[in-house]
Design an enzyme around this catalytic site. Structure first.
Site, mmCIF file in Angstrom:
data_model
loop_
_atom_site.group_PDB
_atom_site.id
_atom_site.type_symbol
_atom_site.label_atom_id
_atom_site.label_comp_id
_atom_site.label_asym_id
_atom_site.label_seq_id
_atom_site.Cartn_x
_atom_site.Cartn_y
_atom_site.Cartn_z
ATOM 1 N N CYS A 4 0.846 -1.202 0.000
ATOM 2 C CA CYS A 4 0.000 0.000 0.000
ATOM 3 C C CYS A 4 0.886 1.258 0.000
ATOM 4 O O CYS A 4 1.761 1.409 0.861
ATOM 5 C CB CYS A 4 -0.908 -0.010 1.228
ATOM 6 S SG CYS A 4 -1.765 1.542 1.506
ATOM 7 N N ASN A 86 -12.806 10.401 -0.710
ATOM 8 C CA ASN A 86 -13.332 9.657 -1.844
ATOM 9 C C ASN A 86 -13.403 8.183 -1.471
ATOM 10 O O ASN A 86 -12.472 7.631 -0.883
ATOM 11 C CB ASN A 86 -12.436 9.862 -3.069
ATOM 12 C CG ASN A 86 -12.481 11.293 -3.563
ATOM 13 O OD1 ASN A 86 -13.545 11.904 -3.598
ATOM 14 N ND2 ASN A 86 -11.332 11.838 -3.935
ATOM 15 N N HIS A 97 -6.238 3.403 0.707
ATOM 16 C CA HIS A 97 -5.957 3.523 2.147
ATOM 17 C C HIS A 97 -6.746 4.757 2.570
ATOM 18 O O HIS A 97 -6.522 5.850 2.011
ATOM 19 C CB HIS A 97 -4.453 3.699 2.379
ATOM 20 C CG HIS A 97 -4.040 3.816 3.822
ATOM 21 N ND1 HIS A 97 -3.095 3.005 4.421
ATOM 22 C CD2 HIS A 97 -4.445 4.680 4.798
ATOM 23 C CE1 HIS A 97 -2.933 3.360 5.691
ATOM 24 N NE2 HIS A 97 -3.748 4.390 5.947
ATOM 25 N N HIS A 99 -8.289 8.061 3.478
ATOM 26 C CA HIS A 99 -7.655 9.369 3.642
ATOM 27 C C HIS A 99 -8.690 10.459 3.551
ATOM 28 O O HIS A 99 -9.678 10.349 2.821
ATOM 29 C CB HIS A 99 -6.536 9.591 2.626
ATOM 30 C CG HIS A 99 -6.911 9.317 1.194
ATOM 31 N ND1 HIS A 99 -7.020 8.040 0.698
ATOM 32 C CD2 HIS A 99 -7.206 10.151 0.171
ATOM 33 C CE1 HIS A 99 -7.356 8.100 -0.578
ATOM 34 N NE2 HIS A 99 -7.494 9.369 -0.936
HETATM 35 P P1 AMP Z 1 -7.875 9.896 -3.996
HETATM 36 O O1 AMP Z 1 -7.952 10.121 -5.491
HETATM 37 O O2 AMP Z 1 -9.004 10.493 -3.218
HETATM 38 O O3 AMP Z 1 -7.649 8.425 -3.689
HETATM 39 O O4 AMP Z 1 -6.600 10.707 -3.514
HETATM 40 C C1 AMP Z 1 -5.309 10.220 -3.578
HETATM 41 C C2 AMP Z 1 -4.408 11.413 -3.471
HETATM 42 O O5 AMP Z 1 -3.094 10.954 -3.202
HETATM 43 C C3 AMP Z 1 -4.311 12.256 -4.770
HETATM 44 O O6 AMP Z 1 -4.756 13.576 -4.498
HETATM 45 C C4 AMP Z 1 -2.830 12.196 -5.127
HETATM 46 O O7 AMP Z 1 -2.326 13.410 -5.646
HETATM 47 C C5 AMP Z 1 -2.203 11.847 -3.778
HETATM 48 N N1 AMP Z 1 -0.916 11.153 -3.867
HETATM 49 C C6 AMP Z 1 -0.602 10.083 -4.627
HETATM 50 N N2 AMP Z 1 0.672 9.706 -4.419
HETATM 51 C C7 AMP Z 1 1.176 10.565 -3.486
HETATM 52 C C8 AMP Z 1 2.445 10.690 -2.850
HETATM 53 N N3 AMP Z 1 3.461 9.868 -3.099
HETATM 54 N N4 AMP Z 1 2.610 11.710 -1.957
HETATM 55 C C9 AMP Z 1 1.597 12.564 -1.679
HETATM 56 N N5 AMP Z 1 0.365 12.474 -2.242
HETATM 57 C C10 AMP Z 1 0.158 11.491 -3.134
HETATM 58 ZN ZN ZN Z 2 -2.297 1.248 3.699
#
Ligand code: AMP
Ligand code: ZN
Length: 113
Positions: A4, A86, A97, A99
């Site tokens: 993850c 989301n 995961h 968030h």
């Molecule tokens: P969601 O689309 O709601 O699942 O949001 C996932 C979020 O994770 C997106 O806004 C991405 O820009 C962010 N994201 C993905 N990889 C990383 C990373 N390595 N560091 C920080 N944010 C990330």
């Molecule tokens: Zn996780």
């Protein structure tokens, strides 16, 4: 969860810009910010989404929301902010995961989706 992305961020295996941490929660800046302030707040315990939470996770969820409030104050979002989680494909969840996005720092659209 060993594969993850956000679990790897919590462990430090993948770098992130930390804004907050306690025993239950980790928060860091989104890599692709949608607003001047865009922070992700995640429980250290792995759940895929809100769809997976149960009473056993009450402490983790409460801790995430308390962290949202602390971070909003620290980031000077006194004019307001949006909190989004989301959940699943229709909501375009891309990282499985749980968030909470904190979005703020400018006036946002009155359209939510
Ligand atoms: P969601 O689309 O709601 O699942 O949001 C996932 C979020 O994770 C997106 O806004 C991405 O820009 C962010 N994201 C993905 N990889 C990383 C990373 N390595 N560091 C920080 N944010 C990330
Ligand atoms: Zn996780």
């Amino acid at each position: 969860m060993s594969d993850c992305l956000f679990c790897k961020i919590i462990s430090g295996e993948i770098p992130s810009t930390k804004v907050y941490e306690d025993d239950l929660v980790y928060a860091f800046r989104d890599i692709n910010p949608q607003t001047p302030v865009h922070v992700l707040v995640i429980p250290k315990k792995h759940f895929a989404s809100i769809d997976e939470i149960d009473r056993a996770e009450d402490r983790e969820i409460a801790a995430c929301l308390r962290a949202v409030r602390l971070i909003a104050r620290h980031e000077n979002l006194e004019k307001g902010y949006r909190v989004i989680s989301n959940c699943g494909p229709d909501a375009c969840q891309s990282v499985p995961h749980l968030h909470f996005h904190i979005l703020g720092g400018r006036k946002m659209s009155d359209q939510m989706a």
